[in-house]
Scaffold this active site. Sequence first.
Site, PDB file in Angstrom:
ATOM      1  N   LYS A  95       0.874  -1.094   0.129  1.00 49.22           N
ATOM      2  CA  LYS A  95       0.002  -0.101  -0.073  1.00 49.22           C
ATOM      3  C   LYS A  95       0.704   1.032  -0.041  1.00 49.22           C
ATOM      4  O   LYS A  95       1.880   1.190   0.720  1.00 49.22           O
ATOM      5  CB  LYS A  95      -0.779  -0.070   1.281  1.00 49.22           C
ATOM      6  CG  LYS A  95      -1.941   1.106   1.459  1.00 49.22           C
ATOM      7  CD  LYS A  95      -2.765   0.666   2.793  1.00 49.22           C
ATOM      8  CE  LYS A  95      -3.767   1.945   2.779  1.00 49.22           C
ATOM      9  NZ  LYS A  95      -4.458   1.694   4.027  1.00 49.22           N
ATOM     10  N   SER A 131      -9.267   1.862   3.277  1.00 50.37           N
ATOM     11  CA  SER A 131      -8.314   2.592   2.300  1.00 50.37           C
ATOM     12  C   SER A 131      -7.281   1.714   1.521  1.00 50.37           C
ATOM     13  O   SER A 131      -6.454   2.350   0.798  1.00 50.37           O
ATOM     14  CB  SER A 131      -7.511   3.533   3.298  1.00 50.37           C
ATOM     15  OG  SER A 131      -6.789   3.027   4.221  1.00 50.37           O
ATOM     16  N   SER A 178      -9.709  -0.347   7.562  1.00 55.83           N
ATOM     17  CA  SER A 178      -9.038  -0.303   6.101  1.00 55.83           C
ATOM     18  C   SER A 178      -8.537  -1.570   5.552  1.00 55.83           C
ATOM     19  O   SER A 178      -8.272  -1.573   4.269  1.00 55.83           O
ATOM     20  CB  SER A 178      -8.043   0.750   6.125  1.00 55.83           C
ATOM     21  OG  SER A 178      -8.436   1.992   6.565  1.00 55.83           O
TER      22      SER A 178
END
Length: 525
Positions: free
Chosen positions: A128, A203, A227
């Site tokens: 990420k 996210s 997330s």
Amino acid sequence: MDIVNLMIQKLMKCVIFMLSCIVTPFLKLQYFKKRKRIPAIKNQLLLISATEIARQIRKKVISSEEVVRAYVERCTDVNPVINAIVDSRFNAAIQEAQEVDKLLASTTKTEEELAHETPFLGVPITVKESFAVEGMSYMVGVKKKSSQKATENASVVSLVRKAGAIVLLVSNTPELCLNWETNNKVTGTTKNPYDTRKTPGGSSGGEAALISSAASIAGIVSDIAGSARLPAMFCGVFGHRPTSGLVSAEGHRPYSHDESFTVYYTPGAMVRYAEDLSLMMRIMCRSEETRKKFEQKVCLKDIKFYYLEDCCVITNSINKDVKQAMKKLRTYIETTYGFKVEKARLPAMEFALNISAFMLSINLDDINDDIECVGSSKCLLEELKCLCGISQNTLSSVTYATLKWIYHKLPGSYQVVFAKTEELKKQFEELLGDNGVLIYPTFVSSAYYANESYMNIPNFMYLTIANVLGIPATHCTMGLDKQGLPVGLQIMANTGNDHLTIAVAKEIDEVFGGWQPPPMIELQL
């Protein structure tokens, strides 16, 4: 306070419902957009777990280079459809794979020694973008005149690379991770591979979209309010939020020096095959005692199982597909192991809204630097600018700033909220002990359309409970609903019992089929 809390929640739910009745019909118009499909899988190496890839590389059955090249090609194939890649290092990754193969050709170390010292040797992974990867983009969706590159690796990235993993790329995330969808003004919007009209969640949506598209086998993600688990739910893979403090947060954006931050926030792991969670956590965690737990064999008949289908008054009830998934798991456990899965009683759960809202009190370092309106009434003006499309920030990050400003204006008592948090934590501890798990909804439904997250803010309480308590939670995929979208549930346990939730995830993967490939364009022979 109980009566006042109940009244406030009912009032808020009523207001949100009325707003939803006005806004949702317009958001549903996205149904008429054209759906796109990702290309078909060409290479069968993409369908092997990371654990098995590592084993076969050590045995020299396959080479690291051929695996890395297969994933590079797959990333190139699917990204035009899902838009999940921010920055890549494909050439460097291939070179590193070639070096791994040369090492294996000349080493005198045994397979056992290699497995112990470098358990991920030659395995490609993705990260990420909110984690620093040396030389890679480190913007985290913030639009600036000049791009920012990481000058060193985040702590968890260093550990995984030390274990032999090869980083392919950094994946898309909403601006500063402040959304349950994945879009920003730098990379754009990431699509859900099961239905490109829907969001992959956030996210960690970039990671989820890549992993479910077979363009990644495992990823490093983060979880501050679900997330790691919501995107795993929406994209049909497995996501683990570890016990708070188990994995170092150093090198993540956003970050906070607030002592509460590392309770709510933690790096986590996302994988396509549940067996890889143990390996990922053994590598990522910094506790030797916990690392040994992941190596132990867990027998599910020794675990106490509980379930709960609701959260608090303000949240919606789970839909029939999620309810059916939970029922299927309970029925399997009861028939296989011969004991009843009991319904949990957690009275303090009714204060989930108050407890979760306390996260707004944390000052995130990067937020103050990149969102100018934080902490002032200017955020209301910035909201209007976002709606008109003239703000440099996204609506989600400005909405966060607005909620944070409102939170600090409302009368409240830190002591009362803290007491309720401790009360709920104690109830979890007494219920589950060190050998119990809770079967709990990850979310109320499968993936929604873009911007529907704003109408679902109360429903994210199902996710934030694990964050405020600092406990481990593993999202497990349980198949597809009638729309062809993934559904699943999460398994929770008390602090330090990550190995229990992951053991259950492995069984779920084996029994219920695990990851189901998204719709793909058929290969032309």
